[in-house]
Design a protein around this motif. Sequence first.
Motif, short mmCIF file in Angstrom:
data_model
loop_
_atom_site.label_atom_id
_atom_site.label_comp_id
_atom_site.label_asym_id
_atom_site.label_seq_id
_atom_site.Cartn_x
_atom_site.Cartn_y
_atom_site.Cartn_z
N ASP A 135 -61.93 -131.25 40.14
CA ASP A 135 -62.52 -130.75 41.58
C ASP A 135 -62.04 -131.94 42.50
O ASP A 135 -62.51 -133.17 42.26
N PRO A 136 -61.39 -131.66 43.58
CA PRO A 136 -61.12 -132.65 44.63
C PRO A 136 -62.19 -133.55 45.19
O PRO A 136 -62.27 -134.61 45.09
N GLN A 137 -63.24 -132.85 45.42
CA GLN A 137 -64.53 -133.55 45.98
C GLN A 137 -64.87 -134.66 44.90
O GLN A 137 -65.56 -135.61 45.14
N LEU A 138 -65.10 -134.17 43.51
CA LEU A 138 -65.56 -135.00 42.43
C LEU A 138 -64.43 -136.15 42.38
O LEU A 138 -64.95 -137.50 42.05
N LEU A 161 -68.07 -139.91 31.66
CA LEU A 161 -67.87 -138.61 32.02
C LEU A 161 -68.86 -137.78 32.22
O LEU A 161 -69.42 -137.19 33.08
N TYR A 162 -70.01 -138.04 31.28
CA TYR A 162 -71.26 -137.34 31.32
C TYR A 162 -72.09 -137.89 32.46
O TYR A 162 -72.31 -137.30 33.53
N ARG A 163 -71.96 -139.22 32.49
CA ARG A 163 -72.92 -139.60 33.72
C ARG A 163 -72.15 -139.39 35.06
O ARG A 163 -73.01 -139.18 36.06
N VAL A 164 -71.00 -139.38 35.20
CA VAL A 164 -70.32 -138.95 36.34
C VAL A 164 -70.67 -137.39 36.84
O VAL A 164 -71.16 -137.10 38.08
N SER A 165 -70.49 -136.53 35.74
CA SER A 165 -70.93 -135.05 36.01
C SER A 165 -72.69 -134.83 36.43
O SER A 165 -72.85 -134.13 37.34
N LYS A 166 -73.25 -135.65 35.55
CA LYS A 166 -74.62 -135.57 35.86
C LYS A 166 -75.01 -136.24 37.23
O LYS A 166 -75.75 -135.51 38.11
N GLU A 167 -74.27 -137.36 37.74
CA GLU A 167 -74.61 -137.81 39.15
C GLU A 167 -74.05 -136.85 40.15
O GLU A 167 -74.60 -136.47 41.23
N TYR A 168 -72.91 -136.34 40.10
CA TYR A 168 -72.08 -135.55 40.72
C TYR A 168 -72.91 -134.24 41.08
O TYR A 168 -73.10 -133.56 42.32
N THR A 169 -73.38 -133.29 39.92
CA THR A 169 -73.74 -132.26 40.09
C THR A 169 -75.41 -132.11 40.18
O THR A 169 -75.87 -131.20 40.69
N HIS A 189 -68.73 -146.38 36.89
CA HIS A 189 -68.35 -145.33 35.81
C HIS A 189 -66.99 -145.35 35.58
O HIS A 189 -66.55 -145.31 34.40
N LEU A 190 -66.14 -145.37 36.71
CA LEU A 190 -64.57 -145.20 36.80
C LEU A 190 -64.18 -146.52 36.02
O LEU A 190 -63.03 -146.68 35.30
N THR A 191 -64.81 -147.66 36.40
CA THR A 191 -64.54 -148.91 35.65
C THR A 191 -64.37 -148.88 34.17
O THR A 191 -63.50 -149.16 33.33
N LYS A 192 -65.47 -148.27 33.72
CA LYS A 192 -65.65 -148.08 32.18
C LYS A 192 -64.72 -146.94 31.55
O LYS A 192 -64.18 -147.16 30.56
N PRO A 224 -63.63 -146.61 46.54
CA PRO A 224 -63.80 -148.20 46.12
C PRO A 224 -65.14 -148.59 46.25
O PRO A 224 -65.42 -149.44 45.54
N ASN A 225 -65.91 -148.01 47.22
CA ASN A 225 -67.25 -148.47 47.58
C ASN A 225 -68.32 -147.50 47.18
O ASN A 225 -69.44 -147.70 47.53
N GLY A 226 -67.90 -146.62 46.33
CA GLY A 226 -68.93 -145.42 46.06
C GLY A 226 -69.55 -145.82 44.84
O GLY A 226 -69.51 -146.59 43.93
N SER A 227 -70.81 -145.12 44.64
CA SER A 227 -71.52 -145.16 43.30
C SER A 227 -70.88 -144.84 42.30
O SER A 227 -71.59 -145.37 41.26
N PHE A 228 -70.04 -144.11 41.98
CA PHE A 228 -69.32 -143.81 40.74
C PHE A 228 -68.44 -145.00 40.26
O PHE A 228 -67.93 -145.14 39.24
#
Length: 186
Positions: A152-155, A42-50, A169-172, A162-166
């Motif tokens: 956040d809907p965009q996050l 979740l940290y990695r997702v937040s860091k990449e997103y923001t 992270h979602l898999t884990k 399915p083809n995104g860079s996240f």
Amino acid sequence: MDAFSSKDMALKAQKKILSSMATKSSVQMFIDDTTSEILDELYRVSKEYTGNKSEAQKVIKDLVKIAVKIGVLFRNNCFSKDELVVAQEFKKKLHQGAMTAISFYEVDFTFDKAVMEELLTSCRDLLLKLVKTHLTPKSHGRINHVFNHYSDPQLLTKLYDPNGSFRPHLTKICKGLNKLVEDGTI
């Protein structure tokens, strides 16, 4: 009669100490390995997103502080019968949210951001109701911060692409959620 209570004072001190100790090493004492791995993702997702390391750290730190404080309240039997009913509602909603997150992950193109956003908002509202009389407005703000960030809907849309860079992270995250569901933790 004086309203002093050593039990209340000890509980406040415990919450304050634990709140200030919300670092990765101290969290290991309170949070299991699977949950820790989910938090890392979740940290990695937040860091990449923001694109902002300190904001991502703040969201996770707020999440950990709230989890630890609620754990302290439970261990000290601070919740009334009515509040324990709310806690059960929260646990059911959290379980439903985990199952929905896993389902959306496992079946491509089924993701519905409105459904996830509603589940997360419901969890937030139940949690705020649970801790209303036990935690400070600052802690209530932390709860809002965490849930508003992850609902956040965009996050969510980026996370479930399915083809995104996240996707890794979602898999884990979903692998960890699946383990927590199987273990009966959530």
